[in-house]
Scaffold this active site. Structure first.
Site, PDB file in Angstrom:
ATOM      1  N   THR B 466     -36.738  46.259  34.421  1.00  0.00           N
ATOM      2  CA  THR B 466     -35.838  45.463  33.592  1.00  0.00           C
ATOM      3  C   THR B 466     -36.571  44.635  32.553  1.00  0.00           C
ATOM      4  O   THR B 466     -35.986  44.234  31.558  1.00  0.00           O
ATOM      5  CB  THR B 466     -35.078  44.493  34.507  1.00  0.00           C
ATOM      6  N   GLY B 659     -28.433  44.639  32.359  1.00  0.00           N
ATOM      7  CA  GLY B 659     -28.944  45.818  33.068  1.00  0.00           C
ATOM      8  C   GLY B 659     -27.887  46.847  33.381  1.00  0.00           C
ATOM      9  O   GLY B 659     -28.201  48.011  33.622  1.00  0.00           O
ATOM     10  N   GLU B 660     -26.635  46.429  33.400  1.00  0.00           N
ATOM     11  CA  GLU B 660     -25.603  47.350  33.861  1.00  0.00           C
ATOM     12  C   GLU B 660     -24.566  47.706  32.805  1.00  0.00           C
ATOM     13  O   GLU B 660     -23.991  48.789  32.823  1.00  0.00           O
ATOM     14  CB  GLU B 660     -24.936  46.766  35.117  1.00  0.00           C
TER      15      GLU B 660
END
Ligand code: FES
Ligand code: FES
Lengths: 166, 696
Positions: B466, B659-660
């Site tokens: 990340t 991140g999603e």
């Protein structure tokens, strides 16, 4: 156990191996060479790619004893001295990595791929197999497709390779 | 009280990844890459049926293999506490609850001997009837108490049926998504050393402190004697958010050889049934709208599976509760408990499958109503969060749609499906929205002055790709008023102050808030000039605005798709995402996060499916040859943009998780583009060539 000698990133490493030991396990589990990664152990992901005598090879699909005497180059040995290989520099500039687990394999594969293209090897994406291939993005993608990246850094990997190739 | 981070010299700076050099050289050591003297290798044994009982295990031939140290089975394994999570309670009885479950393990001096011996163990079973097939009308379907992490399973607001009956336009459609696997490139691995002094694990995990707590609890240890080290993690995508059973197996084996490190790396075939997956879903979406496209009713009804031994309820319909305005709304989740491995977190659990369905249905409504799909979404912007009535801290959806339309060249798009040809290729474009909530968890950071303007910052965060190694140092630099180079960051070790899981896109929010809090305290305690040795440890406080505002990131995906009218192969020609995710801490690593999500969304749209053969209860796609994740050749140049968004509510940095959100909605944009290209609405992912045959 069988005695063999591998030259890894320029260093001669004699060792005795079980005949069932893959080149990948010999490097990782015997010689503590961590650059080639194990993503699948079955030739499906490309994380274990190294250069053997200058050509890209999936080290999980070859036995160590078959490579007795070979020159093995991993991502750690691509650069000159302490410097990074230009492709590695381009990977950092383009952020062509996230978790980094596929990265050494991508780099070795890219170095091998550029050499293959330079020697005129055609790929599935080559329209005229008799001509010297031009490394379009489509050609780079096709030729790099054996190297998976689950983090999805592909678009950046292609930009990094394109920059170095041109 | 933590103040907003006002200095923005390092935050927002485009920087190379801090761990990049080590990673391009292959010198960042991942969990398995420990080579201590005397290491032993563990190979698991898998259950050969989906349900039944082990009647006999014959390990004699395995034990006779040179170098074999032992064979673990339910007959000799240590007892685990009754209350432990059932998927972790391996080897406690002869019962088999899913195919591929760990039923034992072979420990040997070398990996070759362990693998050879594992093949010699004979496991005899009495198979029982099993059921692995999810069905909409499954007789055992039930409504769980809550869905992950703690949302209500059902919501109902207004008269949905009445509104649907009188709507000018209505769609009533059912979508199906298959079981998915996270498949991080680094498989799940553990190197564990068990000794009287304590237990040390090198574990590929998103949560060192979580692993420490779970191991301590399972084996009755003082957590202080357990150390979990994970400085570099080769991807996780939720799959390494919790401890899985392999680490339990490794700990059991390590107890048999005290002081000797035990190494376990799962193969893909061992990983697939034992390290979590995303449930398959069946989703019925009903939308009703006025003539002008304004929604009067939304219904999102979901069926999904869980394992018979443990409940995990993916929150598939939760985003539907806050996405658009509507007079009436109903959402419901039903589960069917089957003889399958335990599902778990996979990148944006809930939003990923749920927004695929909602955003596809919106497109169907746009077609039915003859309204541009972007306009349709704009017309349904809510003024406040429909699920809570609270104002949004910021809501950039319309800005993302507008900017994306501009950059993608949406204007003048002919909505007629199936009419653009380029030789044998049919060409189309699609759009879909994205959203993801801003979560904050708890974490503690320690900041220590080294003198000379240098600081040490420690927190047991995990960087799974990340960019935590990079962005946490940037945040610390601004919080302390120094250069990034003056920050010495340490993460990825349970010996450091506790940090929450690298999950729920909450890492930077949570850990960054803890770091800023500790830094501000340190500076305040020493009039802005802490002497060498001064140190502060501080927790991230809960968000003081949590009760007042709804906090979410938003985005818009655009895709151009080409479909081969002869073979039915769909290919993405172009993909563009625009996101509104607060302040971007590092543009370079952020772009990668969005791009990675979009790439996984492309795979979800066109390739990915874990297939169960229900006759045998077996996953028949258990490796990377059978389960196709997007490869270089599948992924075009991707464009990623974001809008500048100031949000003073979310955290001191003003950042939202990234991140999603990149995967959320991506598959819908592609599916919508496939429809625009071909006129064919494929409602079952992945959109493989067999579903697009006969286009002519
Ligand atoms: S580890 Fe060799 S190809 Fe995957
Ligand atoms: S960078 Fe994580 S798999 Fe490629």
């Amino acid at each position: 156990m069988l005695d063999i000698t591998l030259t890894v990133d320029g260093v001669t490493r004699p060792l005795a191996v079980d005949p069932r030991t893959t080149l990948l396990d010999a490097l990782r589990e015997r010689l503590d060479v961590t650059a080639p990664k194990k993503g699948c152990d079955h030739g499906q992901c490309g994380a274990c790619t190294v250069l053997v005598d200058g050509r890209r090879v999936l080290s999980c699909l070859t036995l160590a004893v078959q490579q007795d005497g070979a020159q093995v180059t991993t991502a750690a040995g691509l650069g000159e001295g302490d410097g990074l290989h230009p492709l590695a520099e381009a990977f950092l500039d383009h952020d062509a990595l996230q978790c980094g687990y596929c990265t050494p394999g991508q780099l070795c594969s890219a170095v091998g791929m550029l050499d293959e293209a330079g020697r005129g090897h055609a790929s599935h994406a080559t329209a005229d197999v008799a001509a010297v291939p031009t490394l379009t993005d489509e050609e780079i993608r096709e030729r790099m497709s054996g190297n998976l990246c689950r983090c999805g850094a592909y678009a950046n990997i292609v930009s990094a390779i394109r920059e170095v190739a041109s | 009280m933590t103040d907003q981070l006002t200095r923005r010299a390092a935050v927002g700076e485009d920087r190379r990844r801090a761990d990049g050099r080590l990673k391009v050289l292959g010198q960042a050591r991942y969990a398995f890459e420990q080579l201590p003297a005397g290491a032993a290798y563990l190979v698991p044994l898998l259950a050969p049926v989906a349900r039944g009982r082990i009647t006999a295990i014959d390990a004699a031939a395995a034990l006779a293999v040179d170098g074999v140290l032992g064979v673990l089975t339910h007959e000799n394994a240590p007892a685990l506490p009754e209350h432990a999570r059932p998927p972790l309670r391996i080897l406690q009885s002869p019962d088999i609850t899913h195919r591929g479950q760990f039923v034992g393990g072979v420990l040997a001096d070398t990996p070759e001997a362990a693998a050879r011996a594992a093949g010699l163990v004979r496991v005899e079973v009495d198979a029982a009837a099993h059921d692995t097939a999810l069905a909409w009308d499954h007789p055992d379907a039930y409504v769980p108490d809550t869905v992950n992490p703690d949302y209500p399973a059902v919501t109902e607001d207004g008269d949905v049926d009445g509104a649907l009956a009188s709507a000018a336009h209505a769609v009533d459609v059912t979508y199906r998504t298959p079981m998915h696997h996270n498949h991080p490139m680094e498989p799940h691995t553990t190197v564990v050393t068990w000794s009287d002094a304590g237990v040390e694990l090198h574990e590929s995990t998103q949560h060192p402190h979580g692993v420490r707590a779970t191991v301590a609890e399972l084996f009755g240890l003082d957590p202080e004697t357990v150390r979990v080290v994970a400085p570099y993690v080769g991807g996780g995508f939720g799959g390494k958010g919790q401890l899985h059973a392999h680490a339990v197996l490794a700990c059991m084996a390590a107890q048999t050889v005290p002081g000797r490190p035990v190494k376990l790396a799962l193969t893909r075939r061992q990983l697939v049934p034992n390290a979590g997956h995303r449930t398959p879903t069946i989703q019925r979406v009903r939308l009703g709208a006025e003539a002008d496209g304004r929604l009067v009713a939304i219904e999102h009804d979901v069926a999904e599976h869980t394992s018979r031994i443990t409940e995990f309820a993916e929150q598939t319909a939760v985003a539907t509760r806050m996405m658009y305005a509507a007079g009436a709304r109903r959402t419901r989740h039903r589960l069917v408990a089957l003889d399958v491995p335990a599902p778990s977190w996979m990148r944006a659990p809930g939003e990923t499958p749920g927004m695929y369905a909602l955003e596809s249905a919106l497109d169907e409504l746009a077609c039915a109503a003859g309204i541009d799909p972007i306009e349709l979404r704009v017309r349904n912007e809510p003024e406040t969060d429909p699920s809570s009535g609270k104002p949004f801290s910021s809501r950039g959806l319309v800005a993302c749609l507008r900017e994306g339309a501009e950059r993608f060249g949406w204007a003048g798009r002919d909505p007629e499906p199936g009419v653009r040809r380029d030789g044998r290729w049919l060409v189309g474009s699609g759009v879909a929205a994205a959203t993801y909530p801003v979560y904050r968890q708890s974490a503690t950071a320690r900041v220590r002055a080294f003198g000379g303007g240098r600081f040490g910052v420690t927190i047991a965060a995990a960087d799974i790709g990340t960019g935590a190694w990079t962005v946490l140092a940037q945040i610390a630099a601004d919080a302390l008023g120094v250069a990034v180079e003056d920050i010495e960051l340490r993460i990825g070790d349970s010996a450091l102050p506790p940090a929450s899981v690298a999950g729920g896109s909450s890492g930077t929010t949570t850990w960054g808030t803890a770091i800023v809090t500790a830094a501000q305290k340190l500076l305040a305690e020493h009039d802005g000039d802490p002497p060498a040795g001064a140190e502060v440890t501080a927790d991230a406080p809960p968000n003081p605005h949590a009760d007042d505002v709804a906090m979410h990131a938003f985005g818009a995906h655009f895709a151009e798709v080409r479909v081969d009218s002869d073979t039915g192969e769909a290919r993405v020609a172009r993909m563009l995402g625009v996101f509104a995710a607060g302040r971007i801490v590092n543009p370079r690593t952020a772009r990668s996060q969005f791009m990675g999500g979009m790439t996984m969304g492309l795979g979800m749209a066109l390739h990915e499916a874990t297939i169960l053969d229900h006759r045998h209860g077996a996953i028949v796609t258990p490796d990377l040859a059978e389960y196709h994740v997007a490869s270089h050749a599948d992924v075009p140049a991707l464009e990623v943009h974001w809008i500048d968004e100031e949000d003073p509510y979310v955290n001191p940095m003003g950042s939202k998780g990234i991140g999603e959100i990149g995967i959320v909605g991506a598959a819908a944009a592609i599916g919508n583009a496939v429809h625009h290209a071909t006129g064919r609405r494929v409602r079952e992912l992945p959109i493989t060539p067999d579903k697009l045959l006969g286009l002519g």
